[in-house]
Design a protein around this motif. Structure first.
Motif, mmCIF file in Angstrom:
data_model
loop_
_atom_site.group_PDB
_atom_site.id
_atom_site.type_symbol
_atom_site.label_atom_id
_atom_site.label_comp_id
_atom_site.label_asym_id
_atom_site.label_seq_id
_atom_site.Cartn_x
_atom_site.Cartn_y
_atom_site.Cartn_z
ATOM 1 N N MET A 1 0.836 -1.196 0.000
ATOM 2 C CA MET A 1 0.000 0.000 0.000
ATOM 3 C C MET A 1 0.879 1.257 0.000
ATOM 4 N N GLN A 2 1.963 1.231 0.752
ATOM 5 C CA GLN A 2 2.891 2.368 0.759
ATOM 6 C C GLN A 2 3.506 2.561 -0.625
ATOM 7 N N LEU A 3 3.820 1.464 -1.298
ATOM 8 C CA LEU A 3 4.382 1.557 -2.643
ATOM 9 C C LEU A 3 3.353 2.150 -3.607
ATOM 10 N N ALA A 4 2.128 1.686 -3.543
ATOM 11 C CA ALA A 4 1.075 2.215 -4.426
ATOM 12 C C ALA A 4 0.865 3.707 -4.189
ATOM 13 N N GLU A 5 0.941 4.130 -2.949
ATOM 14 C CA GLU A 5 0.726 5.545 -2.590
ATOM 15 C C GLU A 5 1.748 6.469 -3.254
ATOM 16 N N ARG A 6 2.922 5.950 -3.593
ATOM 17 C CA ARG A 6 3.984 6.781 -4.180
ATOM 18 C C ARG A 6 3.667 7.237 -5.602
ATOM 19 N N PHE A 7 2.711 6.565 -6.235
ATOM 20 C CA PHE A 7 2.405 6.862 -7.633
ATOM 21 C C PHE A 7 1.189 7.765 -7.756
ATOM 22 N N THR A 8 1.175 8.546 -8.816
ATOM 23 C CA THR A 8 -0.002 9.377 -9.102
ATOM 24 C C THR A 8 -1.071 8.499 -9.745
ATOM 25 N N ASN A 9 -2.270 9.027 -9.812
ATOM 26 C CA ASN A 9 -3.349 8.324 -10.487
ATOM 27 C C ASN A 9 -2.963 8.015 -11.935
ATOM 28 N N GLU A 10 -2.363 8.993 -12.614
ATOM 29 C CA GLU A 10 -1.966 8.816 -14.009
ATOM 30 C C GLU A 10 -0.895 7.736 -14.138
ATOM 31 N N GLU A 11 0.086 7.726 -13.241
ATOM 32 C CA GLU A 11 1.134 6.706 -13.289
ATOM 33 C C GLU A 11 0.559 5.309 -13.070
ATOM 34 N N LEU A 12 -0.449 5.212 -12.247
ATOM 35 C CA LEU A 12 -1.052 3.911 -11.962
ATOM 36 C C LEU A 12 -2.003 3.437 -13.052
#
Length: 181
Positions: free
Chosen positions: A126-137
């Motif tokens: 979850m911490q890793l996912a939080e590092r990305f923007t919506n667009e990056e994801l």
């Protein structure tokens, strides 16, 4: 809930899926925890995992190990180290063998250890996912190492979708325990 297509939905679905899974596990009786999984009587359950996983530990370490794949794959590629999600010699045609490898690897892991390992890896992913923007994801083509899918689809697959898979299996086991007891 529909498959997440935004960062907000991803985070919400992953956390709520994890919480639902943990709540179900906490509600399992001693009989359910001690009875080996046996889905052999259900002819609809043909996929290999229905035979592979024999208990709660097997399900939890499966989730944990797929978290580990993602937690290694994403940072490695971000550092410029080209690495596929699946370690060699495995690929998408042979990933079932990778799942068996994970299963064998954890036969001496206790259910308590597996639960702790999953709690830690859930927090890390979850911490890793939080590092990305919506667009990056959720935009295709942002990271060439991801291929044709958006990065977020891998997070969804290894969190909320995987948690739903695990919950379905545990509920089927509970149903079997009630039918047999």
């Amino acid at each position: 809930m529909a498959r997440p297509t935004t960062k907000t939905d991803l985070i919400e679905a992953a956390n709520s899926g994890y919480e639902a899974l943990m709540a179900f596990i906490d509600s399992m009786t001693a009989q359910e925890l001690e009875t080996p999984f046996d889905f052999s009587a259900d002819t609809k359950k043909k996929e290999a995992h229905w035979q592979r996983d024999k208990n709660l530990r097997d399900v939890l370490v499966h989730l944990y190990e797929w978290h580990q794949l993602t937690l290694d794959w994403v940072p490695s590629n971000q550092r410029g180290e080209e690495k596929p999600l699946l370690p060699k010699p495995y690929n998408w045609k042979t990933y079932g063998q990778l799942n068996v490898f994970f299963w064998k690897k954890h036969q001496n892991t206790t259910p308590e250890e597996a639960k702790e390992m999953l709690a830690q890896s859930h927090q890390e992913i979850m911490q890793l996912a939080e590092r990305f923007t919506n667009e990056e994801l959720f935009s295709k083509g942002v990271f060439d190492w991801v291929g044709n899918s958006p990065l977020g689809s891998y997070f969804v697959s290894n969190t909320s979708s995987h948690y739903a898979w695990a919950l379905k299996k545990l509920k089927a086991h509970r149903k079997n325990c009630k039918a047999g007891g």
